[in-house]
Every structure is written in C-alpha cells, then in structure tokens.
Design an enzyme around this catalytic site. Structure first.
Site, PDB file in Angstrom:
ATOM      1  N   LYS A 217      -2.896  -1.997  -2.740  1.00  0.00           N
ATOM      2  CA  LYS A 217      -3.923  -1.078  -2.234  1.00  0.00           C
ATOM      3  C   LYS A 217      -3.476   0.328  -2.589  1.00  0.00           C
ATOM      4  O   LYS A 217      -2.438   0.797  -2.113  1.00  0.00           O
ATOM      5  CB  LYS A 217      -4.101  -1.241  -0.717  1.00  0.00           C
ATOM      6  CG  LYS A 217      -5.184  -0.317  -0.152  1.00  0.00           C
ATOM      7  CD  LYS A 217      -5.626  -0.704   1.250  1.00  0.00           C
ATOM      8  CE  LYS A 217      -6.640   0.283   1.797  1.00  0.00           C
ATOM      9  NZ  LYS A 217      -7.263  -0.121   3.059  1.00  0.00           N
TER      10      LYS A 217
ATOM     11  N   GLU B  34       0.819  -1.225   0.000  1.00  0.00           N
ATOM     12  CA  GLU B  34       0.000   0.000   0.000  1.00  0.00           C
ATOM     13  C   GLU B  34       0.849   1.271   0.000  1.00  0.00           C
ATOM     14  O   GLU B  34       1.118   1.857   1.047  1.00  0.00           O
ATOM     15  CB  GLU B  34      -0.950   0.037   1.213  1.00  0.00           C
ATOM     16  CG  GLU B  34      -1.874   1.252   1.164  1.00  0.00           C
ATOM     17  CD  GLU B  34      -2.753   1.415   2.412  1.00  0.00           C
ATOM     18  OE1 GLU B  34      -3.580   2.343   2.411  1.00  0.00           O
ATOM     19  OE2 GLU B  34      -2.597   0.637   3.368  1.00  0.00           O
TER      20      GLU B  34
END
Length: 294
Positions: A213, A176
């Site tokens: 993400k 992420e």
C-alpha cells in the site's frame, strides 16, 4: 488461506475500502462525519459512535462486491458485530468482500526523516484472533517524510520483518510505507523506497506473497515493476490527504494501481443525512473510486 479470496484480491476489479481509523484518528474521522467531541464523554462512547458510522457504511447497498474487493478494519471493529455477525464474517458472507485488519499500534516519533511503527508486543495473539474471525490479511503503516536512505531502509526492514511473522500465521500482510504527500523530497523518497522494496521482495520465498500500500507516486507508473513482481499479489494506493477528485485523477495515471482510500471514500458522508442521501453520496464516491481503479 482462502483461495477464492486470494483470487478475488489478485485478479478482481475494484478497490479496497479503508475503514481502519484508530484511536488517534477517530475524533478526526467522526468530526468529518459531523459528530463533534462534545457528543461523546469518553473513549468507549467514541468507539460506539465510530462503529455505528462503519456499520452504516458497510450495510449500505452502495457498499458492494461489484465495486469493492476488500475492506480494512480496525481491531475493535473486527471484535464487534454487525447484524449479529462478527464484522469480518458479515463482510465475507453477506457482502462477498474480503476482510483485512489493521495491526499496527501507531507511529513512533520521527527519527532519520521517518516514523517507524511502535512495538506490537501482542501481535501473535492479535493474529490468532484474526484467524478465528476469518480475516484474510493485515495492514500496518509507517511514514517516510524525507529522502534519508538509512531511515527508509529501516522502515522497509521493519515492515518485512513483521510481514514474515504475519505470513507465518497464514495471513497476507499489506506492507504500507507511506510517503508524506507534503514532503519536499517526495520523488526522491519514492525512488529510494522502490529500490528498497524490490530488494526485499526478491528475498521472499516462492510461497511468501505480500501486498503493498503506497502513496500515489509523483512520476506516473513508477511502481509498475512492483505491480508486476511475482511476489506481489496487488499494489494499492492510499489517498494520503488528497481529496477524492485529486486522488482519483492521480490514480488513473498509474496502470494496475488500485485504490485503498479512507478519507476519500467517506469525506462527503454525514451523520445527519437521511439514508437515501447517505447511500447516494456513498454510491457516488464508490463508483468514482472504482472507475479510477479499473
């Protein structure tokens, strides 16, 4: 690795719920839920209250496998119980929802336009415990604030270096590198980031699969190449501070991108709502995020 869970995350319809606010963001999450700082005396009481909030969300009939593929947990949530079961077991066995664990220890100070992750000296121990608690994958967050190529490269290098450690432990890492939605160079950051991610994905072995993400890109479908990459199980989007409606509208413009929202999932929930009101608000949020994801 649980093959059934792998298939669900890769091909299932729905989204990933992010219930992983940690130390720094917990007071904010509680305040949004209607619990003010004067209602707890110390960190222990604060974490008890946030576990009550998460338990209320997870046990709600609105929180179900028809719409939700997985849920990301904070470390303390993983180690606590819901109705006599560890949270991960409760999610997997009672709800049919795949459990993930946030493993990062927060963000370092900004340098070169980015915030790297703080060191994780006890990561191996955490991963061992995650395996014991039947966790499927992990999540770790860095932040990109300006289009500095060196900074972005450093963020992605760190993410994949730790990602390989997580893969070696038999878990699936969610990589992420968040791009700050308020960055004046957001589009440029996203272009650099995409190229960096492709380079690293191309270097993975055939048995090394990751999830990503990412902030919803300014240019629709910018990340289609990442979504279609053979080493990527799924690309999920963070709400990044957008309201539920704004995040959902932006998400709908991106084919194959699904939600992994935190604030946008729980923004209309309140400690003082009756169970009926609480479940109705949660159901509304869940259904709207699901629709945007599929």
């Amino acid at each position: 690795m649980n093959q059934q869970q792998f298939e669900k995350i890769k091909n299932g319809k729905g989204f990933i719920a992010a219930l992983d606010q940690s130390g720094g963001s917990t007071p904010k999450a509680l305040a949004l839920y209607g619990v003010e700082k004067d209602q707890y005396a110390n960190e222990e009481e604060m974490f008890d209250l946030v576990h009550e909030m998460r338990t209320r969300i997870i046990t709600s009939p609105a929180f179900n496998a028809d719409h939700i593929l997985g849920a990301i947990l904070f470390e303390q949530t993983m180690d606590r119980e819901i109705e006599g079961m560890y949270t991960g077991d409760y999610l997997a066995e009672k709800k049919g929802i795949v459990p993930f664990l946030k493993v990062d220890k927060g963000l370092a100070d900004e340098q070169e336009g980015v915030q790297m992750m703080k060191p994780m000296p006890d990561l191996d121990e955490t991963l061992k415990r995650a395996n014991e608690r039947n966790i499927f994958g992990t999540k770790m967050r860095s932040v990109i604030k300006s289009a500095n190529p060196e900074g972005i490269t450093a963020v992605v290098n760190q993410q994949f270096e730790i990602g390989r450690q997580i893969l070696a432990a038999g878990l699936v890492p969610i990589i992420e590198p968040e791009v700050d939605i308020n960055s004046p160079e957001k589009e440029k950051c996203e272009e650099y980031l995409k190229n960096e991610l492709i380079t690293h994905l191309n270097s993975l072995n055939d048995d090394e699969n990751v999830m990503l993400k990412l902030t919803i890109p300014s240019e629709a479908n910018l990340y289609k190449e990442l979504i279609d990459h053979p080493r990527v199980i799924r690309v999920v989007a963070l709400s990044g501070g957008y309201s539920t409606d704004a995040a959902n509208e932006k998400l709908k413009e991106n084919d194959g991108l699904i939600a992994s929202f935190s604030r946008a999932l729980s923004q209309d929930l309140n400690v003082n709502q009756s169970d009926e009101e609480f479940n109705a608000e949660l159901e509304k949020a869940v259904k709207s995020i699901y629709e945007a994801s599929v």
